[in-house]
Scaffold this active site. Structure first.
Site, PDB file in Angstrom:
ATOM      1  CB  CYS A   1      11.387 -23.867   3.189  1.00 42.34           C
ATOM      2  SG  CYS A   1      11.293 -23.647   4.959  1.00 42.34           S
TER       3      CYS A   1
ATOM      4  NE  ARG B   1       9.400 -27.453  -1.067  1.00 41.98           N
ATOM      5  CZ  ARG B   1       9.905 -28.639  -1.343  1.00 41.98           C
ATOM      6  NH1 ARG B   1       9.553 -29.246  -2.434  1.00 41.98           N
ATOM      7  NH2 ARG B   1      10.753 -29.217  -0.540  1.00 41.98           N
TER       8      ARG B   1
ATOM      9  CD1 TRP C   1       4.867 -24.988   7.224  1.00 40.76           C
ATOM     10  CD2 TRP C   1       6.575 -26.096   8.152  1.00 40.76           C
ATOM     11  NE1 TRP C   1       4.361 -25.822   8.179  1.00 40.76           N
ATOM     12  CE2 TRP C   1       5.373 -26.516   8.775  1.00 40.76           C
ATOM     13  CE3 TRP C   1       7.778 -26.652   8.580  1.00 40.76           C
ATOM     14  CZ2 TRP C   1       5.347 -27.465   9.780  1.00 40.76           C
ATOM     15  CZ3 TRP C   1       7.744 -27.603   9.589  1.00 40.76           C
ATOM     16  CH2 TRP C   1       6.539 -27.996  10.167  1.00 40.76           C
TER      17      TRP C   1
ATOM     18  CG  ASN D   1      13.623 -27.103   2.256  1.00 35.42           C
ATOM     19  OD1 ASN D   1      13.095 -27.189   3.366  1.00 35.42           O
ATOM     20  ND2 ASN D   1      13.246 -27.827   1.229  1.00 35.42           N
ATOM     21  N   GLY D   2      15.443 -27.127   5.252  1.00 34.71           N
ATOM     22  CA  GLY D   2      15.967 -28.236   6.055  1.00 34.71           C
ATOM     23  C   GLY D   2      16.090 -27.826   7.509  1.00 34.71           C
TER      24      GLY D   2
ATOM     25  CD  GLU E   1      -7.741 -38.633   3.553  1.00 34.76           C
ATOM     26  OE1 GLU E   1      -6.866 -38.901   4.387  1.00 34.76           O
ATOM     27  OE2 GLU E   1      -7.624 -37.719   2.725  1.00 34.76           O
TER      28      GLU E   1
ATOM     29  CE  LYS F   1      -7.612 -34.239   3.406  1.00 36.10           C
ATOM     30  NZ  LYS F   1      -6.799 -35.343   3.055  1.00 36.10           N
TER      31      LYS F   1
ATOM     32  CD  GLU G   1      -5.374 -31.958   5.841  1.00 36.53           C
ATOM     33  OE1 GLU G   1      -4.163 -31.690   5.860  1.00 36.53           O
ATOM     34  OE2 GLU G   1      -5.824 -32.909   5.192  1.00 36.53           O
TER      35      GLU G   1
ATOM     36  CG  HIS H   1     -13.091 -51.620  23.016  1.00 40.25           C
ATOM     37  ND1 HIS H   1     -13.261 -52.641  23.919  1.00 40.25           N
ATOM     38  CD2 HIS H   1     -13.453 -52.115  21.809  1.00 40.25           C
ATOM     39  CE1 HIS H   1     -13.692 -53.724  23.281  1.00 40.25           C
ATOM     40  NE2 HIS H   1     -13.815 -53.423  22.004  1.00 40.25           N
TER      41      HIS H   1
ATOM     42  CE  LYS I   1      -0.296 -31.297  -1.751  1.00 43.27           C
ATOM     43  NZ  LYS I   1      -1.485 -31.931  -1.191  1.00 43.27           N
TER      44      LYS I   1
HETATM   45  C1  F6R Z   1      -3.270 -34.491   4.407  1.00 34.52           C
HETATM   46  C2  F6R Z   1      -1.970 -34.454   3.800  1.00 34.52           C
HETATM   47  C3  F6R Z   1      -0.818 -35.017   4.558  1.00 34.52           C
HETATM   48  C4  F6R Z   1       0.068 -35.833   3.616  1.00 34.52           C
HETATM   49  C5  F6R Z   1       1.337 -36.286   4.337  1.00 34.52           C
HETATM   50  C6  F6R Z   1       2.193 -37.174   3.475  1.00 34.52           C
HETATM   51  O1  F6R Z   1      -4.245 -33.931   3.589  1.00 34.52           O
HETATM   52  O2  F6R Z   1      -1.810 -33.984   2.709  1.00 34.52           O
HETATM   53  O3  F6R Z   1      -1.239 -35.790   5.623  1.00 34.52           O
HETATM   54  O4  F6R Z   1      -0.651 -36.920   3.148  1.00 34.52           O
HETATM   55  O5  F6R Z   1       2.074 -35.163   4.716  1.00 34.52           O
HETATM   56  O6  F6R Z   1       2.601 -36.511   2.325  1.00 34.52           O
HETATM   57  P1  F6R Z   1       3.114 -37.275   1.047  1.00 34.52           P
HETATM   58  O7  F6R Z   1       1.989 -38.091   0.523  1.00 34.52           O
HETATM   59  O8  F6R Z   1       3.521 -36.187   0.111  1.00 34.52           O
HETATM   60  O9  F6R Z   1       4.254 -38.128   1.481  1.00 34.52           O
END
Ligand code: F6R
Length: 610
Positions: free
Chosen positions: A2, A27, A74, A100-101, A483, A487, A490, A506, A605
């Site tokens: 948020c 956010r 969010w 926020n929280g 990774e 990507k 998501e 396995h 984010k």
């Molecule tokens: C994936 C992504 C998330 C962040 C995770 C940690 O693309 O962005 O998996 O990596 O939420 O976020 P930070 O790095 O901001 O602690």
């Protein structure tokens, strides 16, 4: 998660708040809303959906006033609906607030308020705060908020306004970030400095437990006990690459992928002194004298940053001979880690606000361990709470899927390894020099890959309708497999799993048939032949293999269905190259599937709740 923003001053409040709110949309983007005070009247507009929709509503029905608060949500408690959108009010519409929280004892507070006759109209935890403030509101909004927050368990960043005390915005923070921006005859508040950087560089970062207010010409901050605190105004200048414009790119994610060569080049120039080839890390109280005495490292992080941490483990073990563990912060924070004084805890975080990672830092500090953070966001809570910080210098990352911050984190880990290895005497000057020279090639190599996306596009075209994907890698590129899968899932909502290639037999091999695309990260390195064996195993089950291979590798092309080449590089640096085609692949697949690349569903984010 948020985003919160508030303004008091003479400017057109709705326009100013919307511009700042848009900088926070990463956010959360389930719903957005705004409340202003104008001539003693409270005006509220809120709507489910993105900020753009709120903007359109405001065009038709503007909000005027001298002060206001706004929010992009969010959803945690309650579905994303207009009703559940912030700001929330009490029964009498005298108070409006954004939050926020998460309020953990909200059910108990809700029951209590209902018994007292309050009418609660939403499913949110936030609404109970508005009613609590209203309940305590006599004349002073500050006092009412002080009383209300004493009842809250959980986390909150709050901005509250009231018709009964109309010349201020009251703010409070506990385990959710909140920053006050200082202007001339105007003041601001936001959950994130980036929302205010276009308005002011003078910021006060609120600490946990603090409550205060911003008025037009005054700012007051009180501690938990209500005593005034000395306000530390910090000058935040963050003029780095990556502003909030798309610069002609269709999406922030694509822009951020293309920024990577410049970020890597700039960071190398910044961190390596010309002539002496010494590597510099500023802002760290973990000194050069201290580093060699550390014999154990625990890296804790989430998501993509955790993947960077896994690469860090391979680096630290190989070059520093350091016992290194990597933990997910959400697990680390609840473990009882066996630690000694020579253990260093490293936290990796793009946003610097991730709640679990922050909790991991607090756990480490509670047992007197030093914490070194690798962060992208300057002056973030994680950066401020750590004993030392290494900035990734990727500039603000807006696309929810992390790209440039990941490669910037990897680069920082490469540089730290060389620096630390030299200090420990594990790397000779010549070896360090060779490694630095290799690092300098990376920006050119990344540019090369960005200039030629033919194979990536072909693979995206061929497989975008697949329902499942496997990503396999070994050693330094096992994290790359994780990774690549993250990507893809998501932003395209395709189910994808990343595996250590040796684990295939396995269990996961059972999934492979002629419909299963398997991305194999197989550069020419120390485990290349092992990867070839794994590829043969997949091919024997008729799986479709896309190989990420070293340019010139004829052997692999004969074996697989598609090859995407990366330039040749030292094994330990290969993750920074191998991830580039995977970022592009995820992007192009998501576009073909019509997905919202920059703001994928259900995600945000900055994950500031547990
Ligand atoms: C994936 C992504 C998330 C962040 C995770 C940690 O693309 O962005 O998996 O990596 O939420 O976020 P930070 O790095 O901001 O602690």
């Amino acid at each position: 998660m948020c985003g919160i923003v508030g303004y008091i001053g003479d400017k057109a409040v709705d326009t100013l708040l919307i511009v700042s709110l848009e900088r926070l949309e990463y956010r959360g983007y389930d719903s957005a809303g705004m409340a202003t005070l104008n001539g003693g009247k409270l005006g509220i507009r809120k709507q489910v959906g993105k900020i753009q929709i709120l903007k359109e509503i405001l065009k038709k029905k503007p909000l005027e006033g001298q002060l206001g608060i706004a929010h992009t949500r969010w959803a945690t408690h309650g579905e994303p609906t207009t009703e559940n959108a912030h700001p929330h009010t009490g029964c009498k519409n005298e108070v409006a607030l954004v939050h926020n929280g998460i309020i953990e004892n909200y059910a108990e507070l809700r029951d209590e308020l209902l018994k007292e006759g309050h009418i609660l109209r939403t499913d949110t935890d936030t609404e109970v705060i508005a009613h609590l403030v209203e309940k305590h509101l006599n004349k002073s909004l500050l006092v009412a908020v002080q009383k209300a927050v004493k009842r809250l368990e959980g986390s909150y960043a709050l901005a509250v306004i009231s018709i009964k005390d109309p010349d201020k915005i009251v703010v409070a923070r506990y385990r959710s970030p909140l920053v006050i921006g200082i202007g001339k005859n105007e003041n601001f508040v936001a959950s994130d400095a980036s929302a205010l950087l276009h308005l002011t560089s003078n910021m006060i970062f609120m600490e946990d437990g603090q409550v205060g207010f911003i008025a037009k010409r005054r700012v007051k901050v009180l501690d938990r006990e209500g005593r005034p605190v000395e306000k530390k105004v910090k000058i935040v200048k963050w003029h780095l690459l990556g502003g909030p414009q798309k610069d002609g790119y269709r999406h922030f994610m694509l822009k951020e992928i293309h920024e990577q060569p410049a970020i890597i080049r700039n960071t190398l120039q910044r961190r390596i002194s010309q002539g002496t080839e010494r590597i510099y890390f500023e802002h760290t109280s973990i000194t050069e004298e201290k580093l060699p005495s550390i014999s154990r490292v625990i890296i804790q992080a989430c998501g993509t940053s955790w993947h960077a941490g896994l690469v860090g483990k391979y680096l630290f073990e190989k070059y520093l001979r350091l016992h290194t563990e990597v933990d997910l912060s959400s697990e680390f924070r609840y473990r009882m880690p066996v630690v000694r004084g020579d253990t260093l805890v490293m936290a990796i975080s793009q946003s610097g606000e991730t709640a679990d990672t922050l909790a991991g830092i607090r756990l480490a500090k509670s047992v007197f361990l030093d914490v070194l953070s690798l962060c992208n966001t300057i002056e973030s809570t994680i950066a401020r709470e750590s004993d030392g910080v290494i900035y990734a210098f990727a500039g603000s990352e807006i696309g929810v899927a992390s790209t440039k911050a990941y490669t910037a984190e990897l680069l920082a880990l490469f540089l730290l390894t060389i620096h630390w290895g030299t200090l420990k005497g594990m790397l000779s000057k010549e070896e360090a020099h060779e490694m630095v020279e290799e690092l300098k090639k990376i920006p050119y190599y990344v540019e090369e890959m960005l200039d030629n996306q033919k194979e990536v596009l072909e693979c995206a075209e061929r497989y975008y309708q697949s329902s499942n994907f496997l990503f396999l890698g070994r050693r330094f590129n096992y994290p790359t497999a994780l990774e690549g899968a993250l990507k893809l899932k998501e932003i395209s909502y395709i189910h994808a799993e990343g595996y250590a290639a040796g684990e295939m037999k396995h269990g996961p091999l059972a999934l492979v048939d002629e419909k299963m695309p398997v991305v194999c990260i197989a550069p020419k390195d120390s485990v290349y032949q092992k990867m070839i064996s794994n590829i043969r195993e997949v091919k024997a089950r008729k799986g479709k293999v896309i190989a990420i291979a070293t340019r010139g590798d004829e052997e692999i092309t004969k074996l697989v269905d598609h090859t995407i080449f990366i330039p040749p590089i030292r094994e330990e640096f290969s993750p920074i190259l191998a991830v580039i085609p995977l970022q592009l692949f995820a992007y192009h697949v998501a576009i073909k599937r019509g997905c919202h690349v920059d703001q994928p569903r259900n995600l945000a984010k900055s994950v500031t709740v547990e």
